[in-house]
Design an enzyme around this catalytic site. Structure first.
Site, mmCIF file in Angstrom:
data_model
loop_
_atom_site.group_PDB
_atom_site.id
_atom_site.type_symbol
_atom_site.label_atom_id
_atom_site.label_comp_id
_atom_site.label_asym_id
_atom_site.label_seq_id
_atom_site.Cartn_x
_atom_site.Cartn_y
_atom_site.Cartn_z
ATOM 1 C CG ASP A 50 -2.226 0.684 0.998
ATOM 2 O OD1 ASP A 50 -2.292 1.551 0.101
ATOM 3 O OD2 ASP A 50 -3.200 0.363 1.712
ATOM 4 C CD GLU A 95 0.160 6.146 -3.389
ATOM 5 O OE1 GLU A 95 0.090 6.713 -2.297
ATOM 6 O OE2 GLU A 95 -0.187 4.984 -3.574
ATOM 7 C CG ASP A 139 -7.657 4.304 -0.803
ATOM 8 O OD1 ASP A 139 -7.554 3.092 -1.069
ATOM 9 O OD2 ASP A 139 -6.943 4.870 0.045
#
Length: 811
Positions: free
Chosen positions: A404, A407, A477
């Protein structure tokens, strides 16, 4: 001579000025085995071949050097056969399939076919001096001229709902739901990869298309001529890495939510699926199995709610399921990785998630979490990351990784944050390649640790070349809304067209808070959205249900016999029946550089109606999927990420919704092919739009004439039953080929040649199916098997196959 800005459009590339006149050298270039280069007072240009039809272009100011080890490109320049000539200031470079013409007066390059058809033409290049955290470098731009109506695809995962990315103007800097790859390809059969990792503006206007990056020693891009979309994808993977095989079971159904809060809850989900006899292969444990936010991403089961992780994992395996756990790109101050990396100055100092040490919303900044992102560009930091991941999690038997915030999360951004020092320079210089580095670190280390278990990584961000790391990127998300669902289809297709074949999204959308207050899974509005998203997810490379606020397990939607429950079960089982087709397609992706998600323009580029279709696609080369992307039974609501926004009262008029009532939708069938309705076997001519009747239990689904599709047994998990009795459906209309691929399903022995291929060929003229001799072998291979062969008209034959060629006539 000094410049504050160099514009190649007006610069002199070769020759010397005498009395105001330009005298071009007799030969202004230097040829090498792999290209050529030339220079003038203020600019250097290098042309390098990475294969006959892949060309790297480098431009940088004279007096400067250009040395770069690409993070994405792993191929080296190649000795290539080409010819060079010069006439009237035009340097011509020719290969068998490609001609490039370099204007020696202004440095612009034009790419053409041998017959003279123009593919792409450069416009100006710009270099503007830039101070990058004390390093004197440049901001760089390269512009191109495209044809007026030429569609282009790629750029990554974009939540803009567009298929063709013409008239797009976007700042490319990685974030939660937009994953950027500075690459586009054209329906004309070429692609352009802008090899730069800094924040980049991509702009397409009628007069020019350009990449403009904040940091770069020079212009550095690759032109790939592939003749068609598959060829361009193959060229991009040839540059940046091929796609490894991932385990068969990962193509089954995954259940997840934010988050299972205990060991018992996690195990109970798997048990309920087994009791209900609904197929399941993957279960995901999201964050905080490690404890509190100060222990963020400890990569260890510290929480007392997970008292015996090793036993829990064994219990999951005993139920023939697999576990993936959440790992992040950041660490809390009370973790061992943090302590070790902090001492070695391997942690960044900008705000990231979670901001507070307390689990409250909004974050209570009286108690800052102290969580910091690690320097994934540093090989030693990647070693430390794996050391703790291996010791605390992998050694217990965890099967795959949910990486997760790759980025990574960068909150309350300030311009000076990009001055942050990394192992490879400023964060600004390498910003967009962060996901490539952190995902690659885990892949490489697991491969070094064992060859018995294939790597599989679910990740929230991606960059060029990430396909080589067994990574499937999800779209972040996104909101639980119809608009979000509509956006996922072109987002996945464009991402695939950058060479990254593995894409998925949170089935149902992640943020569903507004539905929670209005009945959740009992709310017909959410039920309809969820089912349509799940039907779409059935035809993506990973079928994974996930989200927050509203649970997603099938039993939350009622029980067997209920319309919503039954349709969820129906499509999960359909997914499992397709596993032989999906796994064989996976091999086609790995071996032949194919794609799972295929924009219609890939296979029907001569049909201009397909060029900008953003709501249909091919799954593999046979299935035409037209997911339902608009509500048919309930009103559409615009849902915001903030769960406090939206509507507040349950709409009682929705209590008697009849999801079995038939509705009609439009679907376009591409020209140059016939199509069979998957549900009815009705045949249709291509090149027309149909009105298709559906209800909640179906979507428009067609099979291309000239397809052979194997279907597997009814199973509860991917490897429950051997593929010794397969149904093979033949969709005639033209000759057809298919290769059934099998191996050991979850190790790397296939890289040693331990696999088998069974070629199928349909001869349309003779109405004969040839099952050719099996090629290859592996441990556990099925020696004797049965194929049940079925035509759309109902003709059916069963044959025994022992690996030797057989012909089956359907006259």
């Amino acid at each position: 001579m000094s410049f504050t800005k160099i514009n190649i459009k007006t610069s002199i590339i070769t020759g010397v000025i005498f009395s105001g006149m330009l005298h071009v050298n007799a030969q202004s270039y230097q040829k090498t085995d792999s290209g050529l280069k030339f220079s003038a007072d203020n600019i250097n240009v290098e042309v390098k071949f990475y294969g006959e039809n892949t060309i790297r272009i480098i431009k940088y100011p004279a007096g400067k050097s250009f040395v770069k080890n690409s993070l994405s490109v792993i191929k080296q320049e190649q000795k290539t056969r080409f010819s060079v000539s010069e006439n009237k200031n035009i340097i011509s470079v020719k290969t068998n399939d490609l001609n490039i013409f370099i204007d020696a007066k202004n440095g612009t390059i034009t790419y053409k076919s041998p017959s003279g058809k123009e593919f792409l033409k450069e416009k100006e290049s710009d270099f503007k001096p830039f101070n990058d955290a004390g390093d004197q470098t440049y901001s760089v731009t390269q512009a191109f001229q495209l044809e007026k109506d030429e569609p282009i695809y790629g750029l990554g995962i974009l939540q803009n709902g567009k298929m063709s990315q013409r008239n797009t103007d976007v700042k490319m800097i990685q974030n939660n739901t937009w994953d950027f790859v500075p690459f586009f390809q054209s329906v004309k059969g070429y692609g352009v990869f802008w090899d730069n990792y800094s924040p980049t503006q991509f702009t397409d206007k009628p007069d020019k298309t350009s990449f403009s990056s904040e940091v770069g020693e020079g212009v550095d891009y690759y032109f790939i001529y592939g003749k068609n979309a598959d060829g361009v994808v193959a060229g991009m993977r040839n540059l940046t890495g091929n796609v490894p095989m991932i385990p068969l079971w990962t193509y089954g159904y995954w259940q997840s939510k934010e988050r299972y809060k205990s060991q018992d809850e996690l195990l109970d989900v798997v048990k309920k699926y087994r009791d209900l006899k609904v197929p399941l292969d993957g279960i995901i444990q999201d964050w905080q199995y490690w404890g509190n936010n100060y222990q963020w991403n400890a990569m260890d089961f510290i929480s007392p709610d997970f008292p015996d992780a090793k036993k829990m994992i064994q219990n999951i395996h005993d139920m023939n399921a697999h576990l993936s756990v959440s790992i992040w790109s950041s660490f809390g101050p009370m973790t061992n990785p943090y302590r070790e990396m902090d001492k070695k100055e391997m942690l960044f100092n900008f705000k990231t998630w979670p901001e507070s040490g307390l689990e409250v919303w909004p974050p209570d900044m009286n108690y800052p979490s102290g969580v910091r992102v690690y320097d994934a560009y540093n090989p030693e930091a990647r070693n430390i990351y794996w050391k703790y991941l291996n010791k605390g999690v992998f050694s217990l038997g965890v099967d795959t990784w949910w990486m997760d915030s790759t980025e990574p999360d960068h909150l309350s951004q300030k311009p000076e944050d990009l001055d942050t020092k990394t192992y490879l320079g400023s964060f600004r210089k390498v910003r967009n390649a962060y996901p490539l580095m952190t995902v690659g670190g885990v892949y490489d280390h697991q491969r070094e640790t064992t060859s018995d278990k294939r790597v599989f990584i679910l990740t929230r961000s991606a960059f060029a070349g990430q396909q080589r790391y067994a990574a499937n990127t999800w779209s972040g998300d996104v909101n639980s809304s119809w608009e979000s669902l509509r956006n996922q289809v072109p987002a996945g297709l464009n991402f695939s067209l950058t060479g990254n074949p593995n894409f998925n999204s949170d089935i149902g959308g992640f943020f569903a808070g507004v539905y929670k207050r209005n009945g959740g899974t009992k709310n017909p509005m959410f039920q309809e959205l969820y089912v349509r998203w799940l039907q779409y997810g059935t035809f993506t490379p990973m079928m994974r249900s996930h989200g927050t606020d509203v649970p997603r397990e099938i039993y939350q939607f009622g029980q067997k016999g209920g319309v919503v429950y039954d349709v969820i079960e129906k499509f999960i089982k359909l997914r499992y029946s397709m596993l032989p087709y999906i796994y064989s397609t996976s091999w086609d992706v790995s071996k032949n550089n194919s794609s799972f998600l295929r924009a219609l323009s890939m296979d029907f580029s001569t049909d201009k109606r397909t060029w900008d279709i953003n709501n249909e696609y091919l799954f593999g080369k046979s299935f035409l999927v037209a997911p339902i992307l608009n509500p048919q039974y309930t009103p559409e609501k615009i849902v915001k990420t903030d769960e406090n926004e939206g509507w507040n009262k349950t709409d009682n008029s929705l209590s008697n919704i009849d999801f079995t009532q038939n509705k009609t939708v439009k679907v376009y069938l591409p020209a140059d092919s016939d199509w069979f309705d998957f549900w009815t076997n009705e045949k249709h001519k291509g090149g027309q739009e149909l009105q298709k009747e559906v209800n909640l239990q179906s979507i428009p689904l067609y099979v291309r004439a000239g397809s052979i599709i194997p279907f597997g047994p009814d199973v509860q998990y991917a490897t429950e039953k051997k593929w010794d009795n397969l149904t093979v459906k033949i969709y005639p209309g033209t000759d057809a080929d298919f290769v059934l691929y099998e191996d050991e399903f979850d190790n790397y022995n296939y890289e040693k040649g331990n696999y088998s291929e069974i070629p199928f060929h349909w001869n349309e003229k003779s109405k004969t199916l040839t099952i050719d001799s099996r090629k290859g072998n592996f441990k556990g291979m099925i020696d004797q098997r049965n194929f049940t062969l079925i035509l759309p008209n109902g003709q059916q034959q069963s044959v025994n196959y022992s690996g030797k060629r057989i012909n089956v006539s359907f006259k």
